[in-house]
Design a protein around this motif. Structure first.
Motif, short mmCIF file in Angstrom:
data_model
loop_
_atom_site.label_atom_id
_atom_site.label_comp_id
_atom_site.label_asym_id
_atom_site.label_seq_id
_atom_site.Cartn_x
_atom_site.Cartn_y
_atom_site.Cartn_z
N ILE A 73 0.87 -0.95 -0.01
CA ILE A 73 0.09 -0.09 -0.08
C ILE A 73 0.84 1.34 0.05
CG2 ILE A 73 -1.96 1.18 1.11
CD1 ILE A 73 -2.41 -1.93 0.26
N VAL A 74 0.88 2.17 -1.13
CA VAL A 74 1.73 3.17 -1.06
C VAL A 74 0.71 4.46 -0.97
CG1 VAL A 74 3.08 4.69 -2.61
CG2 VAL A 74 2.99 2.27 -3.16
N ILE A 75 1.03 5.33 0.16
CA ILE A 75 0.36 6.47 0.46
C ILE A 75 1.10 7.71 0.04
CG2 ILE A 75 -0.66 7.93 2.29
CD1 ILE A 75 0.11 4.25 2.88
N GLN A 76 0.60 8.36 -1.02
CA GLN A 76 1.49 9.87 -1.39
C GLN A 76 0.66 10.97 -1.62
OE1 GLN A 76 3.25 7.61 -5.03
NE2 GLN A 76 1.25 7.91 -6.05
N PHE A 77 1.24 12.10 -1.25
CA PHE A 77 0.84 13.26 -1.60
C PHE A 77 1.93 14.35 -1.88
CE2 PHE A 77 -1.99 17.09 -0.40
CZ PHE A 77 -3.14 16.66 -1.60
N ILE A 78 1.38 15.48 -2.62
CA ILE A 78 2.25 16.44 -2.91
C ILE A 78 2.77 17.30 -1.67
CG2 ILE A 78 2.17 18.98 -3.59
CD1 ILE A 78 1.06 18.15 -6.11
N GLY A 79 3.95 17.38 -1.48
CA GLY A 79 4.49 18.04 -0.25
C GLY A 79 4.84 17.19 0.79
N PHE A 80 4.75 15.71 0.72
CA PHE A 80 4.85 15.08 1.96
C PHE A 80 5.76 13.68 1.47
CE2 PHE A 80 1.03 17.30 3.05
CZ PHE A 80 1.28 17.48 4.38
N GLN A 81 6.12 13.13 2.59
CA GLN A 81 7.24 12.03 2.09
C GLN A 81 6.08 10.70 1.92
OE1 GLN A 81 9.78 11.34 5.17
NE2 GLN A 81 10.85 13.31 5.08
N LYS A 82 6.42 9.84 0.98
CA LYS A 82 5.65 8.65 0.60
C LYS A 82 5.81 7.99 1.76
CE LYS A 82 7.27 6.27 -2.89
NZ LYS A 82 7.67 5.89 -4.15
N GLU A 83 4.76 7.18 2.01
CA GLU A 83 4.42 5.82 3.25
C GLU A 83 4.09 4.53 2.60
OE1 GLU A 83 5.06 5.90 6.37
OE2 GLU A 83 5.87 7.68 6.53
N GLU A 84 4.46 3.81 3.07
CA GLU A 84 4.27 2.40 2.62
C GLU A 84 3.75 1.58 3.46
OE1 GLU A 84 7.54 0.95 -0.01
OE2 GLU A 84 7.07 2.44 -1.72
N ARG A 85 3.03 0.38 3.21
CA ARG A 85 2.39 -0.60 4.27
C ARG A 85 2.39 -1.75 3.34
NH1 ARG A 85 3.43 3.28 6.78
NH2 ARG A 85 2.31 3.96 8.58
N ASP A 86 2.77 -2.94 4.08
CA ASP A 86 2.72 -4.36 3.56
C ASP A 86 1.45 -5.06 4.05
OD1 ASP A 86 4.93 -4.29 1.81
OD2 ASP A 86 6.21 -4.53 3.26
N VAL A 87 0.75 -5.56 3.39
CA VAL A 87 -0.54 -5.87 3.78
C VAL A 87 -0.78 -7.49 3.10
CG1 VAL A 87 -1.79 -4.03 4.58
CG2 VAL A 87 -2.11 -5.07 2.37
N THR A 88 -1.40 -8.28 3.80
CA THR A 88 -1.67 -9.59 3.37
C THR A 88 -3.34 -10.13 3.80
OG1 THR A 88 0.45 -10.39 3.53
CG2 THR A 88 -1.23 -12.24 3.28
N ILE A 89 -4.06 -10.33 2.60
CA ILE A 89 -5.55 -10.51 2.80
C ILE A 89 -5.75 -11.98 2.60
CG2 ILE A 89 -7.61 -10.25 1.48
CD1 ILE A 89 -7.12 -7.42 1.20
N THR A 90 -6.35 -12.59 3.68
CA THR A 90 -6.98 -13.97 3.43
C THR A 90 -8.13 -14.29 3.77
OG1 THR A 90 -6.12 -14.38 5.95
CG2 THR A 90 -4.35 -14.60 4.15
N ARG A 91 -8.53 -15.28 3.71
CA ARG A 91 -9.92 -15.76 3.90
C ARG A 91 -10.36 -15.27 5.53
NH1 ARG A 91 -12.48 -18.64 -0.17
NH2 ARG A 91 -10.76 -19.28 -1.66
N ARG A 92 -9.33 -15.53 6.44
CA ARG A 92 -9.54 -15.27 7.82
C ARG A 92 -9.16 -13.87 8.23
NH1 ARG A 92 -9.30 -20.15 10.88
NH2 ARG A 92 -8.85 -21.94 9.63
N ASN A 93 -8.58 -13.18 7.18
CA ASN A 93 -8.18 -11.79 7.75
C ASN A 93 -8.59 -11.02 6.40
OD1 ASN A 93 -7.53 -9.53 9.16
ND2 ASN A 93 -5.28 -9.90 8.54
N SER A 94 -9.78 -10.74 6.13
CA SER A 94 -10.33 -10.03 4.90
C SER A 94 -10.37 -8.44 5.15
CB SER A 94 -11.50 -10.64 4.20
OG SER A 94 -12.54 -10.47 5.35
#
Length: 826
Positions: free
Chosen positions: A83-104
């Motif tokens: 997951i990439v969170i980006q916007f003008i004037g700010f540093q980019k943030e990233e998150r790794d996620v895993t979607i499973t049937r148990r954790n949707s």
């Protein structure tokens, strides 16, 4: 005991199997939610880009944050993503996620963005190519860099599905109907639409919304719906802005430019915009009448100069209270120098050559106040808006006759128009899946038009007499209230609503005989109360398929140009007048759409059908001028007719066959039975009398279709080429059968200065094929041909400066207008 253990083990395995099957059956595609916060100000950030990438870097989906910094991305398949969170004037943030049937359902919580060292990081603010989305109540065309390179808003709209732009007048039609409301950021301007669209640079446009079946929240005017132009918001902390300059040329130069500046400091946001349009345009044509062996030749030289200024301020008292005020001031000076020849080859003694110089000097002023209160619950708010518009215009016209029996004369027109609108809107999200919206509105409108002339006109007895002076006062007050209720289910969404309106119309025209001073009043009143219901239903069984069905009732109130009994324009053989007795027409509209998302996210296809049932239709009326039957003069006006209907189909697509090639295409076909009054002569024009005039109600079954395709070819990150093709099939009006029209535009775009600047170059109508031609039989056999400056070379440059953190002011969108204009000569 061993048997019991065995049985228990088998039962446990069965239960696990049943549970696994149950999970498999009820598992829904994943969902990712979160809130983006400005780390320094500790405030939510709206309109932040949220991108979901696969592990190989390929884009899967994405979204943006709302006004409160929240985002929710649905229908994410099982898997691991970045997951990439980006916007003008700010540093980019990233998150790794895993979607499973148990954790949707993944809740990222607060994501705090830290200001970047430089104002502009590697963030794509404008997409490379435009996209088309079918939403519950509108079609949204997000403008990418491809369409943004077209020049002005007027030129950009040529490439938008279902929209047609009259190349001669600049007037807009939607689905073949000119009864359309055009708004900018949800507001109607006092500036004439054709002039306004030529002042807005295409680079300033974020998206185009086609609201073909508006809900009860919107004012019900406009048979074909609403076109809303959404501009890029520019309210970052600090000082920032943009500059745009454009020039086009074929025979005469056409220049436009704009400067947008914004300064945000603590609780205040100041902004100012300036744009202009300075152009010369040549338009030539002819209308031939074989029956009397005559031809009318037209040669027009239009000069336009308009300057639009906007100044405003937003004051954020706190997180809940916001006050905004702004003013628009538009100064315009327009003139048309024309020459019209009426040549009778069989009898040159009837020849007439007329020249005219029509001048216009007007000022349009808008003053707007807005107060918004946000409650603690997300999306729960109340908003008050007061909008006041003033329009003053002076339009003298000098007519001179170089040849013929008429003598020169001068016409003088002055217009004073005032419109005040007060809106009160309340939105309450009752639950996570339901929402209630209610509101009230007052619209007060008055127009005062005066006309005088030094010329002569034929009176009812067919005698030349001094043209009477006319004062036309028109008042229309509308009081309305609305309510809509919407609810979301797992795969279904519906919205129902109704709008109640009370309308009062008072019109009075006073005609004064300049010799006797006798005053003849012409009065009209019309009071009515109407309910306008609306309903929307959407069904989304899967990520790839969605269905939409909608219904609304609408009204077309006649505009000033259609009810004003004062002469609107005149040539030696044609004059146009309004009809003070015109009444509104009403439309019941049904629309259905299907959207299919293509495999591998290469694009989407949307197909739709619509049907409109129209009562008390407003349309053209063509009369033989009874004051001088043998002259061949005709009178154009409007009238109400019986019920009619229209239907059509539309197909739009955005498709990317390769990474370097993207296509936006559309096809629309519509059919409508047009009704109008037309008159013909049963005797030769030279000997005809009033008794030889036959009046009949004419019906024309018109089937018209349009095809357009926009191609974007990406050579590198900085250089792209474009090619746009348009074809309009043969169609019919009450007066003419129009020949097919087509053109091809090509262009290039080059970005530099790390994406802050871009240069655009285009060659329009490269085949020089765009013409207006056709033939007709009402009220006389006629052949027409018109040509204008479409074979142009156009260049523009856009530069963005400044930077900073974003803080947006959310403003509602609404419309307000009436059926406009006379629709031109043809």
């Amino acid at each position: 005991m061993r048997n019991l253990i065995t049985i228990g083990t088998l039962m446990l395995l069965c239960l696990q199997s049943v549970r696994a099957n149950f999970i498999s059956e009820v598992f829904k595609d994943g969902q990712i939610t979160g809130t983006v916060i400005d780390d320094a100000l500790n405030e939510p950030l709206p309109y932040v880009n949220i991108v979901v990438n696969k592990t190989n870097g390929e884009l899967l989906t994405g979204g943006i944050t709302d006004d409160d910094g929240n985002f929710k991305i649905d229908k994410v398949p099982e898997g691991t993503y970045k997951i990439v969170i980006q916007f003008i004037g700010f540093q980019k943030e990233e998150r790794d996620v895993t979607i499973t049937r148990r954790n949707s359902k993944i809740k990222l919580g607060e994501i705090r963005l830290v200001e970047a060292a430089e104002g502009l990081d590697e963030v794509t603010v404008v997409a490379e190519v435009s996209t088309i989305q079918q939403k519950v109540d509108r079609k949204v065309i997000t403008i990418g860099k491809d369409l943004a390179a077209t020049g002005t808003a007027s030129e950009l709209l040529v490439g938008v599905p279902s929209v047609n732009v009259d190349a001669q007048t600049g007037e807009i039609s939607l689905r073949g109907n000119s009864n359309v409301r055009v708004m900018v950021d949800g507001k109607l301007s006092n500036i004439p639409t054709a002039d306004l669209l030529k002042q807005i640079p295409s680079t300033a446009i974020k998206s185009i919304e086609l609201i073909t079946n508006p809900s009860a929240k919107y004012n019900p005017e406009g048979m074909s719906g609403i076109i809303n132009i959404v501009l890029h918001k520019n309210t970052m902390v600090g000082f920032n802005g943009s500059l745009n300059v454009g020039l086009a040329y074929e025979h005469e130069p056409k220049f436009n430019s704009s400067l947008n500046m914004n300064y945000r400091y603590e609780k205040f946001n100041f902004y100012t915009n300036y744009s202009n349009n300075i152009s010369k345009n040549i338009n030539v044509g002819n209308v031939a009448r074989p029956d009397d062996n005559s031809v009318q030749n037209f040669n027009f030289d239009d000069q336009r100069q308009s300057h639009l200024f906007k100044v405003g301020v937003d004051y954020y008292l706190n997180d809940q209270h916001t006050i905004s005020v702004f003013t628009n001031q538009n100064l315009a000076e327009n003139s048309t120098i024309g020459r019209t020849q009426a040549l009778f080859f069989s009898n040159p003694s009837f020849d007439e050559i007329q020249s005219f110089n029509a001048m216009g000097d007007n000022l349009a002023s808008q003053y707007n106040f807005d107060y918004k209160l946000d409650f603690d619950e997300e999306g729960h708010n109340i908003e008050l808006e007061v909008d006041h518009n003033i329009f003053n215009d002076e339009s003298p016209v000098e007519y001179r006759f170089i040849q013929g029996f008429q003598t020169g004369y001068d016409d003088a027109n002055t217009t004073d128009r005032v419109r005040t609108t007060i809106n009160l809107d309340y939105v309450n999200p009752l639950t996570e899946s339901t929402k209630l919206e209610v509101g009230a509105q007052v619209r007060l409108f008055n127009s005062d038009i005066t006309f005088s002339s030094t010329g002569e006109t034929f009176n009812a007895m067919g005698e030349l007499a001094p043209t009477p002076d006319t004062n036309f006062d028109y008042t229309r007050d509308i009081y309305s209230g609305y309510a809509t209720y919407s609810k979301k289910f797992e795969k279904w969404t519906y919205q129902v609503g109704a709008r109640l309106e009370s309308v009062t119309v008072d019109a009075l025209a006073l005609q004064t005989d300049v010799l006797t001073n006798n005053v003849t009043p012409i009065e009209f009143t019309n009071d009515y109360v109407k309910v306008y219901p609306s309903a929307f239903f959407t069904y989304t069984p899967s990520e790839k398929n969605s269905y939409q069905l909608s219904y609304s009732k609408r009204v077309d109130r006649p505009g000033i140009g259609q009810v004003n009994p004062i002469k609107e324009w005149s040539t030696p053989l044609i004059s146009s007048f309004g009809n003070i007795n015109l009444e509104p027409q009403f439309t019941n509209s049904v629309e259905a759409n299907y959207t299919r998302n293509l495999n591998e996210r290469k694009g989407s296809v949307t197909a739709g059908v619509f049907y409109r049932a129209i009562s008390n239709e407003i349309n053209r009326a063509l009369f033989v001028d009874r004051s001088d039957v043998n002259s061949g003069r005709i009178i154009l006006t409007h009238d109400n007719f019986d019920d009619t209907s229209a239907f059509g189909v539309e197909v739009t697509t955005n498709y990317r066959p390769f990474k370097w090639w993207s296509i936006n295409g559309s096809f629309d076909l519509y059919s409508q039975t047009q009704k109008g009054i037309s008159e013909t002569l049963t005797a030769p024009i030279e000997t005809a009398t009033i008794d030889d005039i036959v009046t009949e109600i004419t019906e024309v079954d018109n089937v018209a279709w349009n095809f357009r395709m926009f191609n974007n070819f990406r050579v590198s990150n900085s250089l792209t080429f474009t090619a746009f093709g348009f074809y309009r099939g043969q169609n019919s009006t009450l007066q003419f059968d129009i020949d097919p029209m087509y053109f091809i535009n090509v262009g290039m775009r080059y970005s530099f200065l790390e994406g802050k600047a871009s240069f655009n170059l285009s060659w329009n109508d490269i085949l020089n094929s765009m013409k207006f031609a056709g033939d007709g039989t009402r009220p006389y056999v006629q052949v027409i041909n018109f040509d204008w400056e479409s074979h142009t070379v156009q260049a523009s440059i856009n530069y963005r400066f400044g930077g900073g953190k974003y803080r947006a002011k959310s403003r509602k969108r609404r419309d307000d207008n009436v059926k406009e204009g006379s629709g031109g000569v043809f």
